[in-house]
Design an enzyme around this catalytic site. Structure first.
Site, mmCIF file in Angstrom:
data_model
loop_
_atom_site.group_PDB
_atom_site.id
_atom_site.type_symbol
_atom_site.label_atom_id
_atom_site.label_comp_id
_atom_site.label_asym_id
_atom_site.label_seq_id
_atom_site.Cartn_x
_atom_site.Cartn_y
_atom_site.Cartn_z
ATOM 1 C CD GLU A 56 -2.743 1.279 2.459
ATOM 2 O OE1 GLU A 56 -2.690 0.401 3.345
ATOM 3 O OE2 GLU A 56 -3.492 2.268 2.514
ATOM 4 N NE ARG A 284 4.013 -8.052 10.965
ATOM 5 C CZ ARG A 284 3.490 -7.229 10.041
ATOM 6 N NH1 ARG A 284 2.545 -7.631 9.233
ATOM 7 N NH2 ARG A 284 3.927 -6.013 9.939
ATOM 8 C CE LYS A 294 3.018 0.141 4.849
ATOM 9 N NZ LYS A 294 2.431 0.003 3.522
HETATM 10 P P1 ATP Z 1 2.710 -2.288 8.033
HETATM 11 O O1 ATP Z 1 2.110 -3.180 9.047
HETATM 12 O O2 ATP Z 1 4.135 -1.961 8.256
HETATM 13 O O3 ATP Z 1 1.910 -1.049 7.757
HETATM 14 P P2 ATP Z 1 1.485 -3.522 5.853
HETATM 15 O O4 ATP Z 1 1.301 -4.984 5.881
HETATM 16 O O5 ATP Z 1 0.303 -2.707 6.153
HETATM 17 O O6 ATP Z 1 2.731 -3.145 6.715
HETATM 18 P P3 ATP Z 1 1.607 -3.425 3.051
HETATM 19 O O7 ATP Z 1 2.030 -2.314 2.199
HETATM 20 O O8 ATP Z 1 0.197 -3.834 3.039
HETATM 21 O O9 ATP Z 1 2.065 -3.040 4.497
HETATM 22 O O10 ATP Z 1 2.549 -4.672 2.831
HETATM 23 C C1 ATP Z 1 2.859 -5.208 1.574
HETATM 24 C C2 ATP Z 1 3.254 -6.642 1.750
HETATM 25 O O11 ATP Z 1 4.361 -6.752 2.634
HETATM 26 C C3 ATP Z 1 2.125 -7.450 2.336
HETATM 27 O O12 ATP Z 1 1.965 -8.621 1.555
HETATM 28 C C4 ATP Z 1 2.583 -7.762 3.721
HETATM 29 O O13 ATP Z 1 2.106 -9.012 4.120
HETATM 30 C C5 ATP Z 1 4.101 -7.755 3.596
HETATM 31 N N1 ATP Z 1 4.705 -7.392 4.873
HETATM 32 C C6 ATP Z 1 4.466 -6.300 5.604
HETATM 33 N N2 ATP Z 1 5.152 -6.329 6.762
HETATM 34 C C7 ATP Z 1 5.875 -7.475 6.755
HETATM 35 C C8 ATP Z 1 6.792 -8.088 7.667
HETATM 36 N N3 ATP Z 1 7.118 -7.530 8.836
HETATM 37 N N4 ATP Z 1 7.335 -9.274 7.327
HETATM 38 C C9 ATP Z 1 7.021 -9.853 6.146
HETATM 39 N N5 ATP Z 1 6.171 -9.332 5.247
HETATM 40 C C10 ATP Z 1 5.595 -8.160 5.535
HETATM 41 MG MG MG Z 2 -1.362 -3.896 4.784
#
Ligand code: ATP
Ligand code: MG
Length: 580
Positions: A56, A284, A294
């Site tokens: 995102e 994760r 984020k």
């Molecule tokens: P955050 O929790 O930091 O805001 P998010 O999951 O909301 O992260 P996205 O932009 O939706 O952020 O993430 C894109 C991809 O990265 C998703 O498929 C998510 O599962 C993966 N991802 C995010 N954080 C991690 C992590 N700590 N370890 C592995 N994969 C991750």
């Molecule tokens: Mg997300």
């Protein structure tokens, strides 16, 4: 089998068999590779492997995302498939082009190429809308006119079923009419939503008639003001996957409970979308002494706790890059930590060790004196100069050597002298002999102090029979071996030293108090002396400063007339007692 542990120089030839030199990390089998192997054996997808990384654009990517990028792009490389980069841009209030650009940049920097497979969920807005009309026509979605709070109150709890909305039984015609008018902008934000009609008594809360569209007047960075209704993540994500013909939709464990919804939506649309991808969840990444969210990273940036998304203390890819991390070290890390279904914490030292291994092989050696102390060699003439040959890499003679001038006055590290040495201290002390690296053995004969009793300089005598590399040098052994620079030729440099962003190994960021856990003095700026040639270093060029660690010329601030270096990592893990 192709593999992601390739070196930067090999990037142009990713179709070639890559030799991994000393850093081989053979792909180990994991449950995702096993699933894909089985799918290939049974020809489930006709042997096709198509994955995606779906960020995102509401912040910069962090090292957790790198795990997901390496996994998704890595699988595509290994299985000669395709990996899409798709921006999941359905929440215009929080998203923007700055984030899109930084994400593109980070993925490219990590070494991955999406080819022609760059997508945006917003490309599918029209289709997503049409699918919703179809769901309504099938009696599978309805317009609800309760407030957000009323909807929440009727949702029930984990132990109590939800209650149907009074609007649940609206006719198809009424729903279609309302939904079209929502799109046309007849209603104000929050007055209506479109909900999937599934089961308000489902034990899985995600299936209790989830909202799939909301009215939101916000300018979208790509579609502008064309839409005033936006689809929700769960609805958008599975359809985007299907439209792109994804085979394996790999995501993190928190989406496990959303999988039934993913499957429900695609099952309703089975005659209308090209395929029904398989969602697979993995744990994760959690990394000690930092955070992987984020939202929290955004708070640190906006609150001025760090100097931006690319602050070298940040776990963002932009921050790690500025700190001096190499793409190779991050890919190596991703491969080493593997993927599993069990949540765990990885020590920061694991990431750092991947970097040390990479830089140990690749970094040219240089000398810098971080905290200088003046040293005078009393038995050398004032204008004395002697060339000392210094290898650029101790294990790689082919990297050549360079010359450093030995003069009467030098700088050494303050830490390399102790007036009253503690037990086991083998460096310089009154009456003690040490070797000046690549030069002579010296002996401390006098300590000069200022009026406040602080050591100002030390006087030593040198033994002319002991030059490094000569027969005489072999005859005598000393325990200490310290580095130095000629005060005549050394250049001043700003050097930035960093410590953990969070002092706690596993900072509890659920509390609003987490900022208290930020490391104090996590950034120290010092004025150091560096070898004369180092002012020519290019931004992002890395070196090992002997005995002090790995350093990188700052990406933005490095200038010939004002060299700036960041310490990327020390030579050994000194976190010791703070370790996870
Ligand atoms: P955050 O929790 O930091 O805001 P998010 O999951 O909301 O992260 P996205 O932009 O939706 O952020 O993430 C894109 C991809 O990265 C998703 O498929 C998510 O599962 C993966 N991802 C995010 N954080 C991690 C992590 N700590 N370890 C592995 N994969 C991750
Ligand atoms: Mg997300």
């Amino acid at each position: 089998m192709q593999h992601i542990i390739f070196r930067e120089t090999d990037l142009k030839n990713t179709n070639k068999d890559i030799s991994t030199t000393a850093l081989s990390a053979e792909p180990v089998s994991n449950f995702i590779r096993n699933i894909i192997d089985e799918d290939i054996r049974t020809k489930k997808w006709g042997g096709r492997v198509e994955t995606r990384f779906p960020p995102e654009p509401n912040g910069y990517l962090h090292i957790g995302h790198a795990k997901s990028i390496c996994l998704n792009f890595g699988l595509a490389i290994e299985y000669e498939g395709v990996c899409h980069l798709r921006f999941d841009d359905t929440n215009p209030k929080k998203e923007g082009k700055e984030y899109v650009d930084s994400i593109l940049d980070s993925v490219r920097w990590l070494g991955f190429d999406w080819g022609g497979h760059l997508h945006y969920s917003s490309d599918y807005f029209e289709k997503l809308y049409k699918y919703s009309e179809y769901l309504i026509s099938q009696g599978k979605a309805y317009v609800d006119s309760l407030t957000g709070e009323e909807i929440r109150n009727l949702r029930g709890t984990l132990t109590k079923a939800g209650t149907n909305s009074p609007h649940r039984e609206r006719s198809v015609d009424e729903n279609l009419d309302l939904f079209r008018r929502m799109k046309q902008g007849e209603f104000s934000d929050g007055t209506h939503v479109l909900r999937a009609k599934i089961d308000m008594a489902s034990p899985n809360m995600n299936l209790r008639d989830p909202v799939i569209y909301r009215i939101l007047r916000a300018h979208h960075h790509r579609t502008g003001d064309a839409w005033c209704i936006y689809p929700m993540y769960d609805y958008t994500h599975c359809i985007s996957d299907a439209l792109e013909n994804i085979t394996h939709s790999v995501c993190t464990l928190e989406f496990e409970d959303h999988r039934p919804l993913y499957d429900w939506i695609l099952a309703q649309l089975k005659d209308r979308v090209p395929c029904h991808p398989q969602q697979i969840e993995f744990a994760r990444l959690n990394l000690t002494h930092t955070v992987m969210s984020k939202r929290i990273l955004m708070e640190l940036v906006e609150g001025g706790f760090v100097e931006g998304w690319d602050d070298p203390r940040m776990p963002t890819l932009a921050g790690l890059r500025r700190r001096g991390y190499t793409p190779f070290s991050i890919r190596l890390f991703a491969e080493r930590i593997g993927v599993s279904k069990a949540d765990s914490w990885i020590g920061m030292d694991v990431l750092e060790n991947c970097l040390r291994e990479d830089l140990n092989i690749r970094a040219q050696r240089r000398i810098a004196v971080l905290k200088p102390l003046k040293l005078v060699i009393v038995n050398l003439p004032d204008n004395y100069e002697e060339e000392c040959l210094v290898p650029n890499h101790p294990q790689k003679p082919e990297n050549g050597s360079r010359v450093l001038a030995l003069t009467k006055t030098l700088y050494i590290e303050r830490d390399d002298f102790m007036e009253v040495p503690t037990k086991g201290y083998f460096r310089l002390a009154p009456g003690v002999e040490v070797r000046l690296r690549y030069a002579y053995i010296i002996k401390c004969v006098k300590v000069i102090k200022n009026a406040s009793n602080e050591i100002e300089e030390i006087h030593c005598s040198y033994d002319p029979e002991t030059k490094s590399g000569t027969i005489g040098s072999k005859a005598r052994k000393v325990k200490g071996n310290i580095h130095w620079l000629s005060s005549k030729y050394a250049l001043k440099s700003e050097v930035r030293l960093f410590d953990n962003l969070f002092s706690d190994s596993r900072p509890d960021v659920s509390s609003r108090e987490y900022k208290r856990l930020l490391g104090v003095n996590s950034k120290e700026i010092i004025s150091a002396y560096i070898e004369p040639s180092l002012n020519e270093a290019q931004p992002e060029e890395f070196f090992q400063f002997e005995r002090s660690g790995y350093f990188v010329a700052d990406q933005l601030d490095m200038k010939t007339d004002r060299p700036v270096f960041n310490r990327t990592v020390t030579l050994r893990d000194s976190r010791g007692k703070y370790k996870a």
